[in-house]
Each structure stands twice: as structure tokens, then as C-alpha cells.
Design a protein around this motif. Sequence first.
Motif, PDB file in Angstrom:
ATOM      1  N   VAL A   1       5.623   8.964  -7.453  1.00 30.31           N
ATOM      2  CA  VAL A   1       4.475   9.682  -7.053  1.00 30.31           C
ATOM      3  C   VAL A   1       5.069  11.454  -6.880  1.00 30.31           C
TER       4      VAL A   1
ATOM      5  N   VAL B   1       8.783   5.529  -5.005  1.00 28.78           N
ATOM      6  CA  VAL B   1       8.652   4.490  -3.825  1.00 28.78           C
ATOM      7  C   VAL B   1       9.191   3.109  -3.951  1.00 28.78           C
TER       8      VAL B   1
ATOM      9  N   LEU C   1      -1.095  -0.099  -3.759  1.00 28.52           N
ATOM     10  CA  LEU C   1      -0.291   0.279  -5.025  1.00 28.52           C
ATOM     11  C   LEU C   1      -0.114  -0.857  -5.974  1.00 28.52           C
TER      12      LEU C   1
ATOM     13  N   LYS D   1       0.917  -1.290  -0.090  1.00 31.65           N
ATOM     14  CA  LYS D   1       0.028  -0.015   0.109  1.00 31.65           C
ATOM     15  C   LYS D   1       0.794   1.410   0.036  1.00 31.65           C
ATOM     16  N   LEU D   2       0.240   2.469  -0.268  1.00 28.86           N
ATOM     17  CA  LEU D   2       0.946   3.685  -0.530  1.00 28.86           C
ATOM     18  C   LEU D   2       1.428   4.076   1.030  1.00 28.86           C
TER      19      LEU D   2
ATOM     20  N   ILE E   1      -0.039   9.574  -8.658  1.00 35.90           N
ATOM     21  CA  ILE E   1       0.880   8.725  -9.544  1.00 35.90           C
ATOM     22  C   ILE E   1       1.074   9.457 -10.745  1.00 35.90           C
TER      23      ILE E   1
END
Length: 490
Positions: free
Chosen positions: A41, A50, A75, A8-9, A21
Motif C-alpha cells: 500500500v 502489510v 483488507l 483490516k487495514l 492499494i
Amino acid sequence: MPQVFEFKLPDLGEGLTEAEIVRWLVEVGDVVAIDQPVVEVETAKAMVEVPCPYGGVVTARFGEEGTELPVGAPLLTVAVGSEGALGPVGLVGSGSGSGAEAGSVVSAVGSGAGSGGAGSGSGEAEASGNVLVGYGTGAPVARRRRVRPEAMAVPAAAHVTAAAAVSAAVPDAVQGPVAVVSPLVRKLARQHDLDLRQLAGSGPDGLILRADVESAIRALAEGAAAATPTSALASVPESVSAVQPSGPSVAQPAASSAVERIPLRGVRGAVADKLARSRREIPDATCWVDADATELMAARSAMNSAGGPAAGPKVSVLALLARICTAALARFPELNSTVDLAAREIVRLPQVHLGFAAQTERGLVVPVVRDAQARNAESIGAEIARLTEAARTGRLTPAELTGGTFTLNNYGVFGVDGSTPIINHPEAAMLGVGRIVPKPWVHEGELAVRQVVQLSLTFDHRVCDGGTAGGFLRYVADCVEQPAVLLRTL
């Protein structure tokens, strides 16, 4: 059987709650290594790459380029498994489409990505704990092992081929599992009434990817459009056309005149929020004065010519003005402060973290020179140059864009003389500098052409009154007109 991990982000720091994004660095089906950057991002502060804390095969991506995701949103998913115990990736789950059928899905976000939840046994993931390079999770770094593409081979690939060969002849009730890992792919297929058993996957060993489903959806849409005969328009009864108004026709607006809507997000959204908050909360006032900058320009020229090329980078006018600001703030510390509304207190700050406004392609940003009160003009100039270059390339970190206590705004670069800028909340003041241009000026009792600049100070009237603000601005103007005044504080 491999495990499917959902990354996940992560929290990118500085209280940021969302990110856009900008560019995917991996495709579905790619093999990624631990801590390999997978997406770029843009936050309200900076551009960030990331890295993924897992090594394996990317099975799904969530969000197209330009999509804005909140912190904690998925993500991507990665299929992870040991070299000797990788199950048939393409045969995970059954065909009914529930989330549990996509194998063992483990989430990774924030500090949890590095420490836990990876399962046990041969399918245990190798999570590094480094959710974001440069920030990290603080979790211990696990032993790293790159997952080789050949390690993801499916021992039972023949079963996939056999299942695809007989799918048309076997009723749905008795057909075997579908070669799909991602729950998102299943959901997308269900939304469009698409039978996954009729698709041939383009992923490793027949794995059905999101791109396969989207291609099938486009094909169905194109087929439906082609099935609509153009002659159908001719079948409209004449009586329908008879009801058209007989009066003058009303011109329809051209497509080019349509209203354009631009989302307030990213840097622009952050600037909008901060400026609006400043106007709501800060009772600001502005005072200004014209100053003769001829002597300042002469002093700068002397500094840059002394010592020749070996003397180092040239000192900019902005660096000199920044040094003047730090000297003025030492005399008038009221303007290097902030207001604590909850406690109803004025908080005077010991260090001067000097922000300067910089216009970039991504919008207006304010990089911060830390501990400017302890730097000379040459040091301030070097740091301004470094931060300006980072701003132009979009590589400023959140830490370099926050924590300012006073802002210097050189709007003279836009060819204007003056302005009433909005204070950079939660600071208490901002010094504005217009262009330096030749103007008629009374110098030593005679009219002469001098280099004149307009200086303006916008200040929070809660932290000081006009006398203090005027004293600060007058001291700045005196230093501009007589740079030798600074010698007392150097």
C-alpha cells in the motif's frame, strides 16, 4: 470447521488515516503464512508492505489495485483451522447470503490482531501480533505454525460434488449449502441476481471465488449485448429522423479534448494539504541575496581530492550547505522553531532535524536528517545520500519523512536561479538555493567571472522580524563566500 478471520487495514502510524492499494501480493485461494506480506500500500508518507497476522487460506480480497481504503476497512479474509479439525471450507453457511452464514468471522485490526478474538478450541487462530513489520502491535508473539495446503483439504468434498450434480433438479427451498465462504461474494451475486448454485467454483474443493462471480457477470453482460440485434436501429421511424435540426451542425468535441480529472491522493494529496495549510496559517516573507560561491566550490574540490580514493564518498555541495545551515541556526535559533497556535507560543527546538526537498516519481518528498547539528559535512552527506536513494525507490519510512524543524531546498537542480518556496508546515523557515553558474562579478575591485548563486530565505514573520532573517541569510552567504568562517563553529 475452520474460522474465517477478517484482517483490516491497520494503523500505519504517524496519524495516517488511509492508504491506496498498489499491488496485491496474494490471490484468493492462496495459502499464506503468519506475517507473510499480502499487499503493498501507499500512504501519504511511504510505500509499505502489510503482513497478515493469520496463517490459512485467503478467501476474499477487498479492493482492487488503485483503490483507496480508510484505516479499519477490511483488507482480506483468511480461513484458519487446525490440521486435524478443518471442516469443509466450501460448505460454510447457507444459501440465503447473510453475513453470519459465512462461518465464524473474526476481525483483526490494529493491536487487536495480535491478542484476541481468535476463538477457542481446535479452530483457534495463530495470530502473531505483528500487524506491521517494523512497528508491531506490542502483543506477545504466539507459536507459529505454517498451514500446509494439504491441511486445507475438505473431508466432505464429495458432498460438494453431489450438491452440484443435483442442484438443477432440486428446488431452491430444499437445496443444500453453497460452496461460498466470503460474504462479499454473496453480496456481489445478489446485486447482479446471480444464482450461486449454478456456478462451479475454481477454488480449493469447488470453493466459489469472487473471480468466478465476476466472470459470470461478464458473461451475462456479453450475452445481453449480443442479444440486441443491430437491425433495431433500422426500425426507427422516419418521422423521428425528420425532427433533426436543419441548420448548420454543431461540431461535437473530440474525445481527446475531454477534461482530465486527477485525484489528489497519496503523496500528491498530502503535499497539497500541507502547502494549503501553510499558506492559510503562516504569514511568510522572503528575502534573498546573491553570493560568490567560487571559494566554496574550491574548498569542496580540495576536500574531495585529499586522501585519494581511500578518503571515502565525496562531499556534495548540498552537504556543505546543510552544514552551513546548522551553524547559522546555532546563531539564530529563532528560525529553528514552530508556533503553537492554541497556546499562542513560539516553541524553540533544541535539535536541528534538517529536511531537504527531493523530487521523485511519486512526487515531492522531504526526507529528514536527524540531529544534523551534531553531524559534520561528511556525515550529513552520507545520510542525505542514503535518504535520497530510499526516496527514489519509494522505501522511505514515515519516521524518515516527519519531524523536520528546518528545510533546505536546492531548486538549482532544475536549472533556475531563484524561487519563493512555501514553508514546510509547521516549520518556521526554508532556505532556497539556486543554480551555481559563472557570472560577471566584482572581485577585489575588478570585474571577473565568478561562480554565483542566489540564496533565498522564506520565514514565518511571527517567529522573528526582518533583522533576524536578514542576519541568518547574510551569515549563510558569508560562509558560502568565505568557507573559513565555518572554522569558528567546527
